[in-house]
Design an enzyme around this catalytic site. Sequence first.
Site, mmCIF file in Angstrom:
data_model
loop_
_atom_site.group_PDB
_atom_site.id
_atom_site.type_symbol
_atom_site.label_atom_id
_atom_site.label_comp_id
_atom_site.label_asym_id
_atom_site.label_seq_id
_atom_site.Cartn_x
_atom_site.Cartn_y
_atom_site.Cartn_z
ATOM 1 N N MET A 21 0.670 -1.033 0.019
ATOM 2 C CA MET A 21 -0.062 0.089 -0.080
ATOM 3 C C MET A 21 0.879 1.338 0.182
ATOM 4 S SD MET A 21 -3.291 -0.820 2.446
ATOM 5 C CE MET A 21 -4.179 0.258 1.962
ATOM 6 N N ASP A 101 -8.623 -3.252 -11.846
ATOM 7 C CA ASP A 101 -7.850 -2.534 -10.358
ATOM 8 C C ASP A 101 -8.104 -3.853 -9.449
ATOM 9 O OD1 ASP A 101 -7.008 -0.416 -8.928
ATOM 10 O OD2 ASP A 101 -9.068 -0.095 -8.286
ATOM 11 N N GLU A 102 -7.305 -3.605 -8.402
ATOM 12 C CA GLU A 102 -7.447 -4.320 -7.356
ATOM 13 C C GLU A 102 -7.347 -5.711 -7.307
ATOM 14 O OE1 GLU A 102 -6.413 -2.920 -4.040
ATOM 15 O OE2 GLU A 102 -7.552 -0.980 -4.067
ATOM 16 N N CYS A 158 9.025 3.816 3.875
ATOM 17 C CA CYS A 158 8.746 3.452 5.249
ATOM 18 C C CYS A 158 8.146 4.376 6.279
ATOM 19 C CB CYS A 158 9.857 2.569 5.973
ATOM 20 S SG CYS A 158 9.735 2.239 7.746
ATOM 21 N N CYS A 161 10.984 4.867 9.164
ATOM 22 C CA CYS A 161 12.373 5.252 8.938
ATOM 23 C C CYS A 161 12.694 5.941 7.828
ATOM 24 C CB CYS A 161 13.265 4.032 9.176
ATOM 25 S SG CYS A 161 13.372 2.669 7.889
ATOM 26 N N CYS A 197 9.306 -0.969 5.877
ATOM 27 C CA CYS A 197 10.514 -1.406 5.500
ATOM 28 C C CYS A 197 10.532 -2.855 5.819
ATOM 29 C CB CYS A 197 11.747 -0.845 5.470
ATOM 30 S SG CYS A 197 12.432 -0.648 7.200
ATOM 31 N N CYS A 200 11.230 -2.477 10.082
ATOM 32 C CA CYS A 200 10.411 -1.737 10.919
ATOM 33 C C CYS A 200 9.093 -2.564 10.743
ATOM 34 C CB CYS A 200 10.119 -0.527 10.285
ATOM 35 S SG CYS A 200 11.707 0.613 10.443
HETATM 36 ZN ZN LIG Z 1 11.723 1.291 8.347
#
Ligand SMILES: [Zn+2]
Length: 211
Positions: A21, A101-102, A158, A161, A197, A200
């Site tokens: 997403m 779509d989707e 992310c 981060c 990411c 995280c």
């Molecule tokens: Zn991250």
Amino acid sequence: MGSGPERMNKMGWIELIVGCMFAGKTEEFIRRLIRYKFGKKAIIVFKPEIDKRYSDDSVQTHHGISHSAHPVKDSKALYKILKEKEKEFDANKRFDVIGIDELQFFDKGIVDLVEKLANDGYIIVANGLDKDYKSDPFKNVFELLPLAEYVEKLSALCSQCGGHANRTQRLVNGAPVRDTEGPLVLISGQDSYEARCRHCYVKPDTKKKKK
Ligand SMILES: [Zn+2]
């Protein structure tokens, strides 16, 4: 001399846009459709009926860019509407490009249908989430990856981060969901999901019930 898909002699192929997403899949999807529109291609767009986030008859990005789309209940309904709409054309004319779509929200019949439509000479431009919030692959998208001629994998940044994110974190009350209870379907806006990411991302505990 371009080497892109439009230089091919025979028509019909699959262009697949995948990612987590907030990676810009819908922006890329609409960009490709508009590009074909400028190339005078006849375009029809479908989206799963389940996705009613913003509008019933269009595909929209988080930033308000949109393209009209037919909401359909499943792959059979998609094919039916496609053929009905083509009856409104003059003889021998049909759509060149089919946007979907989707993909992840369609029934499993969408995989065979997309393959058939590409074989029949249609350009398929489709997008979908490659993984759910548990980081398990969404089956339709996973099965279409080897069948597609062109795959564009997009990443987000992310939310924690700022690194490259390719996972979708599901949040409840602002905290990562720790178990796999609750719906798999990712339908809500920015408040319940975020891109993260690999470092995280907090993987929900899928083995919880085994102990
Ligand atoms: Zn991250």
